[in-house]
Design a protein around this motif. Sequence first.
Motif, PDB file in Angstrom:
ATOM      1  N   VAL A 127     122.274 115.402  44.872  1.00  0.00           N
ATOM      2  CA  VAL A 127     120.942 115.516  45.466  1.00  0.00           C
ATOM      3  C   VAL A 127     120.143 116.541  44.662  1.00  0.00           C
ATOM      4  CG1 VAL A 127     119.602 116.115  47.515  1.00  0.00           C
ATOM      5  CG2 VAL A 127     121.793 114.939  47.766  1.00  0.00           C
ATOM      6  N   LEU A 128     119.013 116.104  44.134  1.00  0.00           N
ATOM      7  CA  LEU A 128     118.053 117.013  43.505  1.00  0.00           C
ATOM      8  C   LEU A 128     116.983 117.298  44.549  1.00  0.00           C
ATOM      9  CD1 LEU A 128     116.725 118.474  41.065  1.00  0.00           C
ATOM     10  CD2 LEU A 128     115.605 116.291  40.526  1.00  0.00           C
ATOM     11  N   ARG A 129     116.784 118.574  44.859  1.00  0.00           N
ATOM     12  CA  ARG A 129     115.806 118.922  45.881  1.00  0.00           C
ATOM     13  C   ARG A 129     114.976 120.109  45.422  1.00  0.00           C
ATOM     14  NH1 ARG A 129     119.352 121.593  50.791  1.00  0.00           N
ATOM     15  NH2 ARG A 129     120.204 123.346  49.623  1.00  0.00           N
ATOM     16  N   GLU A 130     113.816 120.261  46.057  1.00  0.00           N
ATOM     17  CA  GLU A 130     112.872 121.310  45.673  1.00  0.00           C
ATOM     18  C   GLU A 130     112.434 122.073  46.913  1.00  0.00           C
ATOM     19  OE1 GLU A 130     108.918 121.836  42.841  1.00  0.00           O
ATOM     20  OE2 GLU A 130     109.618 119.833  43.394  1.00  0.00           O
ATOM     21  N   LEU A 131     112.337 123.389  46.779  1.00  0.00           N
ATOM     22  CA  LEU A 131     111.937 124.213  47.909  1.00  0.00           C
ATOM     23  C   LEU A 131     110.438 124.109  48.152  1.00  0.00           C
ATOM     24  CD1 LEU A 131     113.073 126.404  49.926  1.00  0.00           C
ATOM     25  CD2 LEU A 131     112.086 128.078  48.367  1.00  0.00           C
ATOM     26  N   ASP A 132     110.073 123.822  49.400  1.00  0.00           N
ATOM     27  CA  ASP A 132     108.677 123.873  49.816  1.00  0.00           C
ATOM     28  C   ASP A 132     108.406 125.307  50.270  1.00  0.00           C
ATOM     29  OD1 ASP A 132     106.168 123.621  50.853  1.00  0.00           O
ATOM     30  OD2 ASP A 132     106.746 122.378  52.561  1.00  0.00           O
ATOM     31  N   PRO A 133     107.642 126.085  49.501  1.00  0.00           N
ATOM     32  CA  PRO A 133     107.461 127.501  49.844  1.00  0.00           C
ATOM     33  C   PRO A 133     106.846 127.711  51.227  1.00  0.00           C
ATOM     34  CG  PRO A 133     106.682 127.055  47.619  1.00  0.00           C
ATOM     35  CD  PRO A 133     106.942 125.729  48.262  1.00  0.00           C
ATOM     36  N   ALA A 134     105.962 126.809  51.635  1.00  0.00           N
ATOM     37  CA  ALA A 134     105.264 126.995  52.915  1.00  0.00           C
ATOM     38  C   ALA A 134     106.230 126.979  54.087  1.00  0.00           C
ATOM     39  CB  ALA A 134     104.194 125.919  53.082  1.00  0.00           C
ATOM     40  N   THR A 135     107.208 126.070  54.039  1.00  0.00           N
ATOM     41  CA  THR A 135     108.165 125.937  55.146  1.00  0.00           C
ATOM     42  C   THR A 135     109.502 126.573  54.830  1.00  0.00           C
ATOM     43  OG1 THR A 135     108.949 123.787  54.333  1.00  0.00           O
ATOM     44  CG2 THR A 135     107.058 123.775  55.850  1.00  0.00           C
ATOM     45  N   GLU A 136     109.697 126.981  53.544  1.00  0.00           N
ATOM     46  CA  GLU A 136     110.978 127.515  53.074  1.00  0.00           C
ATOM     47  C   GLU A 136     112.127 126.558  53.376  1.00  0.00           C
ATOM     48  OE1 GLU A 136     111.858 131.648  53.591  1.00  0.00           O
ATOM     49  OE2 GLU A 136     109.753 132.173  53.895  1.00  0.00           O
ATOM     50  N   SER A 137     111.843 125.264  53.290  1.00  0.00           N
ATOM     51  CA  SER A 137     112.863 124.226  53.460  1.00  0.00           C
ATOM     52  C   SER A 137     112.840 123.328  52.233  1.00  0.00           C
ATOM     53  CB  SER A 137     112.611 123.404  54.724  1.00  0.00           C
ATOM     54  OG  SER A 137     111.345 122.771  54.668  1.00  0.00           O
ATOM     55  N   TYR A 138     113.981 122.689  51.961  1.00  0.00           N
ATOM     56  CA  TYR A 138     114.094 121.859  50.766  1.00  0.00           C
ATOM     57  C   TYR A 138     113.616 120.437  51.029  1.00  0.00           C
ATOM     58  CZ  TYR A 138     116.581 125.352  48.031  1.00  0.00           C
ATOM     59  OH  TYR A 138     116.907 126.479  47.316  1.00  0.00           O
ATOM     60  N   ILE A 139     112.957 119.870  50.045  1.00  0.00           N
ATOM     61  CA  ILE A 139     112.495 118.484  50.079  1.00  0.00           C
ATOM     62  C   ILE A 139     113.297 117.704  49.047  1.00  0.00           C
ATOM     63  CG2 ILE A 139     110.537 116.945  49.702  1.00  0.00           C
ATOM     64  CD1 ILE A 139     108.719 119.299  50.456  1.00  0.00           C
ATOM     65  N   GLU A 140     113.885 116.601  49.481  1.00  0.00           N
ATOM     66  CA  GLU A 140     114.699 115.794  48.574  1.00  0.00           C
ATOM     67  C   GLU A 140     113.823 115.084  47.554  1.00  0.00           C
ATOM     68  OE1 GLU A 140     117.149 111.773  49.219  1.00  0.00           O
ATOM     69  OE2 GLU A 140     118.032 113.491  50.288  1.00  0.00           O
ATOM     70  N   VAL A 141     114.157 115.254  46.277  1.00  0.00           N
ATOM     71  CA  VAL A 141     113.433 114.588  45.198  1.00  0.00           C
ATOM     72  C   VAL A 141     114.115 113.275  44.848  1.00  0.00           C
ATOM     73  CG1 VAL A 141     112.662 114.784  42.795  1.00  0.00           C
ATOM     74  CG2 VAL A 141     112.610 116.790  44.289  1.00  0.00           C
ATOM     75  N   VAL A 142     115.431 113.321  44.686  1.00  0.00           N
ATOM     76  CA  VAL A 142     116.197 112.113  44.376  1.00  0.00           C
ATOM     77  C   VAL A 142     117.645 112.320  44.792  1.00  0.00           C
ATOM     78  CG1 VAL A 142     116.787 112.826  42.009  1.00  0.00           C
ATOM     79  CG2 VAL A 142     116.671 110.391  42.570  1.00  0.00           C
ATOM     80  N   LYS A 143     118.316 111.241  45.187  1.00  0.00           N
ATOM     81  CA  LYS A 143     119.732 111.283  45.550  1.00  0.00           C
ATOM     82  C   LYS A 143     120.394 110.041  44.988  1.00  0.00           C
ATOM     83  CE  LYS A 143     121.011 110.298  49.796  1.00  0.00           C
ATOM     84  NZ  LYS A 143     121.237 110.430  51.264  1.00  0.00           N
ATOM     85  N   PHE A 144     121.608 110.206  44.445  1.00  0.00           N
ATOM     86  CA  PHE A 144     122.317 109.045  43.910  1.00  0.00           C
ATOM     87  C   PHE A 144     123.817 109.285  43.942  1.00  0.00           C
ATOM     88  CE2 PHE A 144     121.523 111.875  40.403  1.00  0.00           C
ATOM     89  CZ  PHE A 144     122.622 111.792  39.586  1.00  0.00           C
ATOM     90  N   ASP A 145     124.572 108.198  44.018  1.00  0.00           N
ATOM     91  CA  ASP A 145     126.025 108.249  44.001  1.00  0.00           C
ATOM     92  C   ASP A 145     126.501 108.599  42.593  1.00  0.00           C
ATOM     93  OD1 ASP A 145     128.834 106.893  43.643  1.00  0.00           O
ATOM     94  OD2 ASP A 145     128.520 106.997  45.812  1.00  0.00           O
ATOM     95  N   VAL A 146     127.545 109.418  42.509  1.00  0.00           N
ATOM     96  CA  VAL A 146     127.996 109.873  41.186  1.00  0.00           C
ATOM     97  C   VAL A 146     128.574 108.743  40.352  1.00  0.00           C
ATOM     98  CG1 VAL A 146     128.412 112.226  41.960  1.00  0.00           C
ATOM     99  CG2 VAL A 146     130.276 110.552  42.064  1.00  0.00           C
ATOM    100  N   THR A 147     128.915 107.622  40.984  1.00  0.00           N
ATOM    101  CA  THR A 147     129.445 106.484  40.221  1.00  0.00           C
ATOM    102  C   THR A 147     128.332 105.625  39.638  1.00  0.00           C
ATOM    103  OG1 THR A 147     129.572 105.081  42.200  1.00  0.00           O
ATOM    104  CG2 THR A 147     131.510 106.422  41.672  1.00  0.00           C
ATOM    105  N   GLN A 148     127.080 105.928  39.990  1.00  0.00           N
ATOM    106  CA  GLN A 148     125.940 105.157  39.517  1.00  0.00           C
ATOM    107  C   GLN A 148     125.230 105.893  38.379  1.00  0.00           C
ATOM    108  OE1 GLN A 148     125.431 102.057  40.774  1.00  0.00           O
ATOM    109  NE2 GLN A 148     127.300 102.500  41.937  1.00  0.00           N
ATOM    110  N   PRO A 149     124.469 105.158  37.549  1.00  0.00           N
ATOM    111  CA  PRO A 149     123.708 105.827  36.483  1.00  0.00           C
ATOM    112  C   PRO A 149     122.712 106.823  37.071  1.00  0.00           C
ATOM    113  CG  PRO A 149     123.790 103.443  36.124  1.00  0.00           C
ATOM    114  CD  PRO A 149     124.341 103.681  37.488  1.00  0.00           C
ATOM    115  N   ALA A 150     122.536 107.933  36.390  1.00  0.00           N
ATOM    116  CA  ALA A 150     121.632 108.972  36.873  1.00  0.00           C
ATOM    117  C   ALA A 150     120.180 108.529  36.714  1.00  0.00           C
ATOM    118  CB  ALA A 150     121.861 110.269  36.110  1.00  0.00           C
ATOM    119  N   PRO A 151     119.354 108.688  37.766  1.00  0.00           N
ATOM    120  CA  PRO A 151     117.936 108.344  37.656  1.00  0.00           C
ATOM    121  C   PRO A 151     117.195 109.263  36.693  1.00  0.00           C
ATOM    122  CG  PRO A 151     118.552 108.866  39.945  1.00  0.00           C
ATOM    123  CD  PRO A 151     119.716 109.177  39.083  1.00  0.00           C
TER     124      PRO A 151
END
Length: 395
Positions: A127-151
């Motif tokens: 899971v690649l995620r980025e912190l939203d400073p306003a809420t101090e919570s992470y927003i998911e950018v992309v998720k993929f299974d490790v057996t699949q090609p990386a996006p």
Amino acid sequence: MWRSVASNALTLFVVLLAVVAAVLAWGRKEFTGPGPLAEAVCIRVERGASLAQISRVLEEKGAVTDARIFRIGAEYADRSADLKFGSYLVPPGASMSQVLEIVTAGGQSTCGREVNFRIGVTGADIVLRELDPATESYIEVVKFDVTQPAPAAYVDAAGEDDLRWRVTLAEGVTSWQVVDSLRRADFLNGEIAAVPAEGTLAPDSYEVTRGADRAALIAEMEARQTRILADLWAARAGGLPYASAQEALIMASIVEKETGIAEERRLVAGVFLNRLAQGMRLQTDPTVIYGITRGEGTLGRGLRQSELQRETPYNTYVIDGLPPTPIANPGRLSIEAALNPEATDYLFFVADGTGGHVFAATLAEHNANVAKWRAIEAQRAAEGEAADGAAAPEE
């Protein structure tokens, strides 16, 4: 005349001193007083960035009211050359002095993007995620299974210098699953010589760096589990039947695989200890499954009657007492449950259809509960048949 000139000059000098003092007081107040931010922001300090560049960024982001005052304050504090590369979270109302401390203290980035390599009981994903400073919570950018090609989004981000990396083990993963998954982690280096003993790895979240050594990470997981078990063993309840902490770890792994409900763990442990006390067999499906798979992946189907009757060291329908080893890596809560079980007269439990279990003290009560569960299963199967237009194949 000269007396008048001198007097005027002195007056002017005093006025100038007063003005300078007022300006300095104002600047000090601006530098140390509450800042203008109403919401947190993420500030990125580039490699080799100058104080002038960062002060302009801070002013543009609204983190400071005046870039010049920030620069003067940094120079006065002799911190102008101490800027540290990374991405940093600046909280609401932070003063210029606090902002200066944040961007010069260094250490782990506190905002920006993070990769979480998650190892679960059914596989691993990234899971690649980025912190939203306003809420101090992470927003998911992309998720993929490790057996699949990386996006592409992950490939592009993976080269960022200040990207943070994390490896997370779910409770109940087996040691083989951990090793198999870590070997697929392309941001790690080194070999893992052998699969660690079952139960010896602590399910937890681990901060790592790109290029970290796999064997060193495994050693950290083992050390953490050793500490957890030692601490909880020292604080165990009295009168438990375990001959060693290893036996408690075995029980904890069974509890871990039997329920995902935190509130049930101590009760499930109490049921199994009641069975041992009465000379009953544990009769738990997860141990039978481990005897078949040896922790190498999931079974992917229900148990067959022939498997329930086959004698293996892990078939607790056939053997007495505990199996020879843990059947997974239990988390702290399951170890606590095994060492501080709930006092109960329950001897049985079965799924209740909501993700939890219903417990019983007598076989008659248990059989009634099982009948209810079978009815729920039949209803679900019928609904699935109606939805799919075909019956599911029998085991």
